[in-house]
Scaffold this motif. Structure first.
Motif, PDB file in Angstrom:
ATOM      1  N   PRO A  19       0.842  -1.198   0.000  1.00 27.06           N
ATOM      2  CA  PRO A  19       0.000   0.000   0.000  1.00 27.06           C
ATOM      3  C   PRO A  19       0.878   1.248   0.000  1.00 27.06           C
ATOM      4  CG  PRO A  19      -0.035  -1.039   2.147  1.00 27.06           C
ATOM      5  CD  PRO A  19       0.647  -2.002   1.230  1.00 27.06           C
ATOM      6  N   PRO A  20       0.472   2.317  -0.686  1.00 26.26           N
ATOM      7  CA  PRO A  20       1.332   3.490  -0.792  1.00 26.26           C
ATOM      8  C   PRO A  20       1.436   4.226   0.539  1.00 26.26           C
ATOM      9  CG  PRO A  20      -0.788   3.928  -1.782  1.00 26.26           C
ATOM     10  CD  PRO A  20      -0.782   2.479  -1.413  1.00 26.26           C
ATOM     11  N   LEU A  21       2.521   4.992   0.698  1.00 29.76           N
ATOM     12  CA  LEU A  21       2.723   5.738   1.945  1.00 29.76           C
ATOM     13  C   LEU A  21       1.720   6.880   2.024  1.00 29.76           C
ATOM     14  CD1 LEU A  21       6.590   6.046   2.003  1.00 29.76           C
ATOM     15  CD2 LEU A  21       5.196   4.603   3.439  1.00 29.76           C
ATOM     16  N   PRO A  22       1.312   7.283   3.245  1.00 27.47           N
ATOM     17  CA  PRO A  22       0.444   8.459   3.356  1.00 27.47           C
ATOM     18  C   PRO A  22       1.202   9.717   2.958  1.00 27.47           C
ATOM     19  CG  PRO A  22       1.105   7.700   5.521  1.00 27.47           C
ATOM     20  CD  PRO A  22       1.570   6.649   4.555  1.00 27.47           C
ATOM     21  N   GLU A  23       0.470  10.726   2.516  1.00 29.47           N
ATOM     22  CA  GLU A  23       1.105  11.934   1.990  1.00 29.47           C
ATOM     23  C   GLU A  23       1.810  12.722   3.101  1.00 29.47           C
ATOM     24  OE1 GLU A  23       1.323  11.929  -1.882  1.00 29.47           O
ATOM     25  OE2 GLU A  23       1.787  13.706  -0.733  1.00 29.47           O
ATOM     26  N   LYS A  24       1.053  13.068   4.141  1.00 30.31           N
ATOM     27  CA  LYS A  24       1.631  13.872   5.214  1.00 30.31           C
ATOM     28  C   LYS A  24       1.503  13.131   6.531  1.00 30.31           C
ATOM     29  CE  LYS A  24       0.971  18.315   5.329  1.00 30.31           C
ATOM     30  NZ  LYS A  24       2.329  18.715   5.055  1.00 30.31           N
ATOM     31  N   GLY A  25       2.435  13.398   7.437  1.00 29.58           N
ATOM     32  CA  GLY A  25       2.382  12.760   8.744  1.00 29.58           C
ATOM     33  C   GLY A  25       1.334  13.399   9.625  1.00 29.58           C
TER      34      GLY A  25
ATOM     35  N   SER B  40       3.679   2.124  15.595  1.00 25.30           N
ATOM     36  CA  SER B  40       2.602   3.074  15.287  1.00 25.30           C
ATOM     37  C   SER B  40       3.162   4.492  15.213  1.00 25.30           C
ATOM     38  CB  SER B  40       1.483   2.973  16.314  1.00 25.30           C
ATOM     39  OG  SER B  40       1.989   3.268  17.584  1.00 25.30           O
ATOM     40  N   TYR B  41       4.121   4.840  16.107  1.00 34.67           N
ATOM     41  CA  TYR B  41       4.748   6.163  16.033  1.00 34.67           C
ATOM     42  C   TYR B  41       5.464   6.356  14.699  1.00 34.67           C
ATOM     43  CZ  TYR B  41       7.872  10.027  17.026  1.00 34.67           C
ATOM     44  OH  TYR B  41       8.541  11.217  16.970  1.00 34.67           O
ATOM     45  N   CYS B  42       6.232   5.300  14.291  1.00 34.33           N
ATOM     46  CA  CYS B  42       6.949   5.388  13.016  1.00 34.33           C
ATOM     47  C   CYS B  42       5.981   5.577  11.861  1.00 34.33           C
ATOM     48  CB  CYS B  42       7.756   4.106  12.786  1.00 34.33           C
ATOM     49  SG  CYS B  42       9.368   4.159  13.501  1.00 34.33           S
ATOM     50  N   ALA B  43       4.910   4.755  11.837  1.00 31.37           N
ATOM     51  CA  ALA B  43       3.973   4.828  10.721  1.00 31.37           C
ATOM     52  C   ALA B  43       3.288   6.182  10.681  1.00 31.37           C
ATOM     53  CB  ALA B  43       2.930   3.718  10.866  1.00 31.37           C
ATOM     54  N   ARG B  44       3.156   6.820  11.850  1.00 32.44           N
ATOM     55  CA  ARG B  44       2.412   8.073  11.898  1.00 32.44           C
ATOM     56  C   ARG B  44       3.270   9.258  11.497  1.00 32.44           C
ATOM     57  NH1 ARG B  44      -1.100  10.521  15.715  1.00 32.44           N
ATOM     58  NH2 ARG B  44      -2.214  11.945  14.360  1.00 32.44           N
ATOM     59  N   TYR B  45       4.549   9.297  11.997  1.00 35.00           N
ATOM     60  CA  TYR B  45       5.313  10.531  11.823  1.00 35.00           C
ATOM     61  C   TYR B  45       6.542  10.394  10.940  1.00 35.00           C
ATOM     62  CZ  TYR B  45       2.522  12.429  15.579  1.00 35.00           C
ATOM     63  OH  TYR B  45       1.479  12.868  16.326  1.00 35.00           O
ATOM     64  N   ILE B  46       7.033   9.137  10.683  1.00 31.94           N
ATOM     65  CA  ILE B  46       8.304   9.008   9.978  1.00 31.94           C
ATOM     66  C   ILE B  46       8.129   8.425   8.569  1.00 31.94           C
ATOM     67  CG2 ILE B  46      10.600   7.981  10.071  1.00 31.94           C
ATOM     68  CD1 ILE B  46      10.553   8.149  12.991  1.00 31.94           C
ATOM     69  N   HIS B  47       7.307   7.375   8.433  1.00 36.63           N
ATOM     70  CA  HIS B  47       7.177   6.747   7.113  1.00 36.63           C
ATOM     71  C   HIS B  47       6.077   7.421   6.336  1.00 36.63           C
ATOM     72  CE1 HIS B  47       9.933   3.932   8.541  1.00 36.63           C
ATOM     73  NE2 HIS B  47       9.127   3.156   9.202  1.00 36.63           N
TER      74      HIS B  47
END
Lengths: 228, 84
Positions: A19-25, B40-47
């Motif tokens: 699945p593609p990465l989300p655009e913004k964090g 979950s932190y990585c997926a939210r703010y880094i990747h």
């Protein structure tokens, strides 16, 4: 080690395509506090709630000396200032550069994928062409059969000719032998007859025949004189 | 869903102690919890496609706070021992 007894691909879920990465964090305010905190306090305290909480906490820590101010505080303040200034000034450029790198990577991957697809397409077309060619098998085999038949025929006729020539040579030889033998016999007989005849002419007969010839000649000449 | 399957953010304040009683405190459980939090932190703010400085700055701030907490004794003694 691959356990071949284990069933593979039993579920619909698979690891590809990824699945593609989300655009913004996640949103973060002031670079330190996530937005969820502000949303959490909004129903009870409104917009200024978290800021009042932050100020009160800071004053409490300072007054109770839970956070002591020493030389490290000044150093931390300077460092923070420089970092913030650097980020504000060069952030956009660095982000653009990183985006360009990413773009190039994606472009190469896409190019490879397109090339692979193209190659497979050409392979498919080639295969179809081969399948069409297979339909002409019968013609090919007919032509080959004709070729072979012609070769066999030519060989057979060649051998016939050879046989004929050999037999003719042998027969010619026999014929030549016979003619030679007959000729030799003839010559020999003629010679023998001549020899005997010459031998049989005695001198007496020779004189008589010469005299007869002279008489005949005289008579002939007389008749010739008379004719003229 | 049921209480013990919900992540921490969706647990109400009143149900907090019941939720704490349901989660496992064995080493594997704790390790699993730490790993889940980190991923979950990585997926939210880094990747993410457009990363922001917030990803690492929060980690650095947490590190600053932790080190201040560990060295508090030493720091308070130093400031009290030499008041100019």
């Amino acid at each position: 080690v691959l356990h071949t007894t284990r069933p593979l691909h039993t579920t619909q879920q698979s690891l590809a395509p990824v699945p593609p990465l989300p655009e913004k964090g996640g949103e973060v305010r002031h670079g330190l506090i996530p937005e969820e905190f502000f949303q959490f306090l909004y129903p009870k305290t409104g917009v200024t709630g978290p800021y009042m909480l932050g100020t009160g906490l800071l004053l409490y820590l300072l007054s109770k000396e839970i956070y002591v101010i020493n030389h490290e505080t000044a150093a931390a303040a300077c460092i923070l200032g420089v970092i913030v200034y650097g980020i504000k000034k060069f952030g956009a450029d660095v982000a653009a550069f990183a985006d360009k790198l990413n773009e190039e990577k994606v472009a190469t991957a896409l190019a490879m994928k397109n090339e692979a697809i193209q190659a497979l397409q050409t392979a498919i077309e080639e295969e179809k062409k081969e399948q069409w060619r297979v339909e002409g098998r019968s013609y090919l085999f007919d032509a080959k059969r004709n070729n072979i038949a012609m070769l066999l025929e030519a060989n057979y006729r060649e051998r016939l000719l050879m046989v004929y020539n050999e037999v003719k040579k042998r027969l010619d030889y026999q014929v030549a032998m016979q003619t030679l033998k007959r000729q030799k016999e003839q010559d020999h007989m003629i010679q023998w007859v001549e020899k005997n005849v010459v031998q049989s002419i005695t001198p007496q007969q020779q004189k008589e025949s010469i005299a007869k010839c002279i008489l005949d000649l005289k008579a002939l000449s007389k008749s010739a004189h008379a004719a003229v | 869903g049921p209480l013990w399957e919900r992540p921490l953010m969706e647990v109400r304040l009143g149900e907090l102690h019941t939720w704490l009683s349901t989660c496992s405190f064995s080493p594997q459980g704790l390790l699993g919890a730490v790993q889940k939090a980190w991923s979950s932190y990585c997926a939210r703010y880094i990747h993410v496609r457009q990363g922001a400085p917030a990803g690492i700055s929060m980690l650095l701030a947490g590190y600053c706070l932790l080190s201040y907490g560990w060295n508090y004794q030493h720091l308070s003694k130093a400031s009290l021992g030499s008041p100019h």
